[in-house]
Design a protein around this motif. Sequence first.
Motif, short mmCIF file in Angstrom:
data_model
loop_
_atom_site.label_atom_id
_atom_site.label_comp_id
_atom_site.label_asym_id
_atom_site.label_seq_id
_atom_site.Cartn_x
_atom_site.Cartn_y
_atom_site.Cartn_z
N GLY A 1 55.34 43.31 39.19
CA GLY A 1 55.23 44.90 38.88
C GLY A 1 53.77 44.99 38.14
O GLY A 1 52.88 44.29 38.57
N SER A 2 53.96 46.00 37.09
CA SER A 2 52.54 46.19 36.51
C SER A 2 52.07 45.03 35.83
O SER A 2 52.73 43.97 35.39
CB SER A 2 53.10 47.32 35.50
OG SER A 2 52.02 47.49 34.45
N PHE A 3 50.69 45.06 35.47
CA PHE A 3 49.88 44.15 34.81
C PHE A 3 50.70 44.06 33.51
O PHE A 3 50.91 43.27 32.74
CB PHE A 3 48.67 44.47 34.55
CG PHE A 3 47.68 44.09 35.76
CD1 PHE A 3 46.81 43.19 35.69
CD2 PHE A 3 47.59 44.82 37.09
CE1 PHE A 3 46.11 42.49 36.78
CE2 PHE A 3 46.81 44.38 37.98
CZ PHE A 3 46.11 43.05 37.80
N SER A 4 51.36 45.27 32.99
CA SER A 4 52.06 45.42 31.54
C SER A 4 53.25 44.38 31.62
O SER A 4 53.64 43.61 30.61
CB SER A 4 52.43 46.88 31.13
OG SER A 4 51.15 47.30 31.22
N ASP B 1 54.26 56.60 38.63
CA ASP B 1 53.49 57.05 39.57
C ASP B 1 53.36 56.12 40.66
O ASP B 1 52.79 56.61 41.89
CB ASP B 1 52.12 57.62 39.05
CG ASP B 1 51.56 56.36 38.52
OD1 ASP B 1 51.78 55.34 38.56
OD2 ASP B 1 50.56 56.68 37.99
N LYS B 2 54.01 54.89 40.87
CA LYS B 2 53.98 54.13 42.01
C LYS B 2 55.23 54.53 43.00
O LYS B 2 56.00 55.26 42.62
CB LYS B 2 54.19 52.64 41.70
CG LYS B 2 53.28 52.32 40.45
CD LYS B 2 51.68 52.29 41.32
CE LYS B 2 50.70 51.62 40.34
NZ LYS B 2 49.26 51.91 40.89
N THR C 1 42.86 60.40 30.33
CA THR C 1 42.89 59.17 30.67
C THR C 1 42.09 58.99 31.80
O THR C 1 41.19 57.64 31.53
CB THR C 1 44.01 58.60 30.85
OG1 THR C 1 45.08 58.88 29.60
CG2 THR C 1 44.30 56.93 30.93
N ILE C 2 41.88 59.67 32.77
CA ILE C 2 41.12 59.48 33.85
C ILE C 2 40.64 60.68 34.11
O ILE C 2 40.98 61.72 34.26
CB ILE C 2 41.88 59.11 35.11
CG1 ILE C 2 42.64 57.80 35.13
CG2 ILE C 2 41.12 58.81 36.42
CD1 ILE C 2 43.81 57.45 35.89
N ASP C 3 38.88 60.62 34.39
CA ASP C 3 38.21 61.78 34.74
C ASP C 3 37.20 61.41 35.85
O ASP C 3 36.30 60.60 35.58
CB ASP C 3 37.28 62.31 33.07
CG ASP C 3 36.75 63.61 33.64
OD1 ASP C 3 36.62 64.07 34.58
OD2 ASP C 3 36.30 64.01 32.62
N MET C 4 37.62 61.89 36.98
CA MET C 4 36.83 61.55 37.99
C MET C 4 35.37 61.99 38.26
O MET C 4 35.20 63.18 38.97
CB MET C 4 37.88 61.77 39.27
CG MET C 4 39.05 61.02 39.20
SD MET C 4 39.03 59.31 39.72
CE MET C 4 38.67 59.14 41.40
N PRO D 1 53.08 51.57 28.32
CA PRO D 1 52.24 53.02 28.46
C PRO D 1 53.23 54.26 28.68
O PRO D 1 54.30 54.08 29.24
CB PRO D 1 51.76 52.53 29.86
CG PRO D 1 51.73 51.07 29.82
CD PRO D 1 52.91 50.43 29.07
N ALA D 2 52.52 55.16 28.50
CA ALA D 2 53.45 56.45 28.50
C ALA D 2 53.81 56.90 29.98
O ALA D 2 54.86 57.38 30.22
CB ALA D 2 52.54 57.71 28.01
#
Length: 431
Positions: free
Chosen positions: A409-412, A334-335, A21-24, A358-359
């Motif tokens: 909370g989350s944008f979701s 993860d928050k 999902t994230i690749d820095m 989201p998972a």
Amino acid sequence: MSPPQTLDDWLARCEHLHPKTIDMTLDRVAAVRDRLGLRFDVPVISVAGTNGKGSTCAMLECIALQAGYRVGLYIKPHLVHFEERCRINGEMASADSLLPHFEAVEAARQGVTLTYFEFTTLVIMRALAQASLDLVILEVGMGGRLDAVNAVDADCAVITGIALDHTEFLGPDREAIGREKAGIMRTGRPVIVSDPEPPASLAERATEIGAELWLIGRDFNFQGDKQQWSWSGRGRRFNSLAYPALRGANQLLNASGALAAFEAIRDRLPITAQAVRNGLAMVELPGRFQIIPGQPTLVLDVAHNPQAVAALALNLDQMGFFPVTHAVFGAMRDKDITALLKHVAPLVDRWYLTDLPPARAAKASELASEVRVASGSRPVPVSEHASPELALRAAAAAADPADRIVVFGSFSTVGGVLKDGLPRLTARHLG
């Protein structure tokens, strides 16, 4: 597999192009950027930070529009529709208008694996690059140095408040996170820092590369009373300003950073005092301490880290008296949920916790144990729900007209309420 035909088809495809999902890293984005020939011929302002990015971008956009300029804005994440991320002249792009840009990025990709964020960032930047604009504003994602937006050399960088968030990717403290955010600086170009207590790593990086550092409290500042405020920079002042239409304790910091950015590029994009006044008076940004009138009062806020929730708690405390405060809450696992809840728990009388799609989202049952710990010896009712819509329905059913409901909370969480909850609530529940 049949080729994508609609925006939803393309978004679904983008979710499966890369194993992470994230690749820095920026290498893959830069390679596709070059194949696309992606470049901007107008001033570009990039905005990074932990909190306040979206508000700063919205103020930059609205002021520039009021000055008569043609403005493109990339802002994220979206609350309901993906197209919210791409705004041209104050309007959300249409799904159909984005399709050719998806096709162009796919053709230029040539097998390079892009994450959803990287692919869609290139799509929107290409759409903005090909529009007839006078200014482009790009909101940086999670970090800065390795964020896909940083594939563009901005003419002016803005760094807003920095707090602990995404520590698994950006580092364990504000200094480390500041170094990542500082990656958007460019040699010889202005960087506006609107964090009143910035990490030392920002100034260190600016000195190291020779960026033109503007610090709040040194190069620009604001002051005000309950009726109005004023701003002063290196060579200009704006007096007798009305407060920004965006509510909240930190909006003058965000507005000050936006005005400093305009001063820094004034030779290319001059702004009048009237444009500043009109822009700040008219700016809108859903989900940032957004108060929806009715009975009961409804407050929506995407605060999802301790610093942002502390600001939310201050704003709630200043609203006046409400017999009961009901809170709809959902967040990612993860928050730092323990830290953020301690700021707002004393203000909440009833909790409605929600699962999210989201998972990586925390389950409502996980949040329930955190809420009970944060509430201490004070017994508060806690219920668990399968969606933000159902949580809001339960809160609305339990609330008296004089109460308030806070969705945060989350944008979701906020997006789920805006998409499904509000339209379906009866007038009896919300005014």
